[in-house]
Design an enzyme around this catalytic site. Structure first.
Site, PDB file in Angstrom:
ATOM      1  N   ARG A  17      32.270  50.881  38.310  1.00 22.05           N
ATOM      2  CA  ARG A  17      31.550  50.084  37.326  1.00 22.05           C
ATOM      3  C   ARG A  17      30.735  51.010  36.418  1.00 22.05           C
ATOM      4  O   ARG A  17      30.354  52.107  36.815  1.00 22.05           O
ATOM      5  CB  ARG A  17      30.622  49.085  38.020  1.00 22.05           C
ATOM      6  N   LYS A  72      27.205  47.560  44.447  1.00 26.04           N
ATOM      7  CA  LYS A  72      26.404  46.343  44.550  1.00 26.04           C
ATOM      8  C   LYS A  72      25.849  46.216  45.967  1.00 26.04           C
ATOM      9  O   LYS A  72      26.521  46.540  46.938  1.00 26.04           O
ATOM     10  CB  LYS A  72      27.255  45.119  44.208  1.00 26.04           C
ATOM     11  N   HIS A 119      34.403  47.876  31.752  1.00 29.46           N
ATOM     12  CA  HIS A 119      34.972  47.049  32.820  1.00 29.46           C
ATOM     13  C   HIS A 119      36.469  46.842  32.611  1.00 29.46           C
ATOM     14  O   HIS A 119      37.216  46.660  33.563  1.00 29.46           O
ATOM     15  CB  HIS A 119      34.260  45.695  32.887  1.00 29.46           C
ATOM     16  N   ARG A 137      38.159  49.539  34.285  1.00 29.37           N
ATOM     17  CA  ARG A 137      38.187  49.235  35.721  1.00 29.37           C
ATOM     18  C   ARG A 137      39.362  48.311  36.035  1.00 29.37           C
ATOM     19  O   ARG A 137      40.112  48.533  36.986  1.00 29.37           O
ATOM     20  CB  ARG A 137      36.856  48.595  36.108  1.00 29.37           C
ATOM     21  N   HIS A 181      34.910  45.880  46.264  1.00 28.11           N
ATOM     22  CA  HIS A 181      34.820  44.423  46.328  1.00 28.11           C
ATOM     23  C   HIS A 181      34.465  43.976  47.741  1.00 28.11           C
ATOM     24  O   HIS A 181      35.057  44.454  48.710  1.00 28.11           O
ATOM     25  CB  HIS A 181      36.160  43.778  45.931  1.00 28.11           C
ATOM     26  N   TYR A 237      44.036  40.881  40.204  1.00 29.47           N
ATOM     27  CA  TYR A 237      44.824  41.935  39.574  1.00 29.47           C
ATOM     28  C   TYR A 237      46.309  41.831  39.887  1.00 29.47           C
ATOM     29  O   TYR A 237      47.119  42.516  39.270  1.00 29.47           O
ATOM     30  CB  TYR A 237      44.316  43.312  40.011  1.00 29.47           C
TER      31      TYR A 237
END
Length: 270
Positions: free
Chosen positions: A121, A145, A216, A219, A242, A251
């Site tokens: 990110r 995150k 992004h 990404r 994730h 994806y």
């Protein structure tokens, strides 16, 4: 918090002078109906529904409501749009070195190579320190995150671009306040996300036929090309950081050619 306060303010404005005494399931549905009629997206409506449920549950726990009307409130599932991505030729063209080898050119090239190579990110890129790069093993340590740490590999092109930036570019911009930041702004401070976004947009404008993507988007492109190259979904999930495999599954739509190839190879009636 800003979104929650905005949503809650809208709900309380709808109640007007009725106060919490008028807060029931009919009122909630009427409020959401007004939002829908005003053209709000399904994603926004889903968020406002969640806000209303949280608020009525809080009011019920405090004894301000005799029952919790939010329990009766349904929520439409927000649709997931498919991300725009570069194809592999566009990615290759975007990563062709530009400029005359000035410090800004070396920095931009290193950032673009690393974004595409790792799929990290933009916030994670900006937080990188020099010591987060393990050149021997070609991995970077990323704080994602929830402050979850992961190691992400990168390839030789990214390593070469990083080395050029760290040897010939970064030393020219170091100031007293620079610290350990890997990527710097022209004044010597840690680079900010807005600058990275401008760099990505500017580079993609130079690639014929390429969509205008944010960092992004790089990404998304990295994840897409990994899957097209044969990587399994679980590995891509780990690389991207994730928490849920469901997030990574978006994806898979771009790997239809791999699906067709597998079908032609395996199905007896292909």
């Amino acid at each position: 918090m800003r979104a929650y306060l905005t949503d809650l303010g809208s709900l309380l404005a709808h109640l007007d002078d009725g106060g919490l005494g008028g807060l029931d399931i009919s009122t909630l549905r009427a409020w959401l109906g007004e939002q829908h009629a005003a053209g709000l997206s399904r994603a926004t409506l889903a968020r406002r529904t969640a806000c209303a449920r949280s608020f009525t549950a809080y009011c019920y726990r405090r004894g301000w409501l005799a029952s919790d009307p939010g329990l009766l409130l349904g929520s439409a599932k927000s649709p997931r749009s498919l991300p725009a991505v570069l194809d592999q030729e566009q990615a290759r063209a975007a990563l062709e070195p530009r400029g005359e080898g000035e410090a800004v050119d070396l920095r931009d090239q290193a950032m673009l190579e690393l974004l595409y190579a790792t799929g990290i990110r933009v916030s994670e890129l900006c937080q990188l320190d020099v010591d987060d790069v393990d050149r021997g093993r070609r991995v970077i340590r990323v704080l994602g995150k929830g402050r979850k740490e992961r190691s992400v590999p990168f390839g030789l092109p990214a390593l070469r671009a990083l080395d050029r930036w760290c040897v010939y570019g970064r030393p020219l911009w170091i100031k007293e306040r620079t610290g350990a930041a890997l990527f710097l702004g022209v004044r010597g401070g840690r680079i900010d996300q807005g600058t990275v976004r401008r760099v990505v947009h500017a580079r993609l404008r130079q690639v014929e036929g390429a969509p205008d993507l944010s960092p992004h988007g790089l990404r998304h492109s990295a994840a897409t090309h990994l899957l097209e190259g044969g990587a399994d979904l679980r590995s891509v999930q780990e690389l991207l950081g994730h928490a849920s495999l469901n997030t990574t599954q978006i994806y898979t739509h771009v790997s239809i050619e791999r699906l067709r190839a597998a079908f032609r190879q395996a199905h007896p009636r292909a």
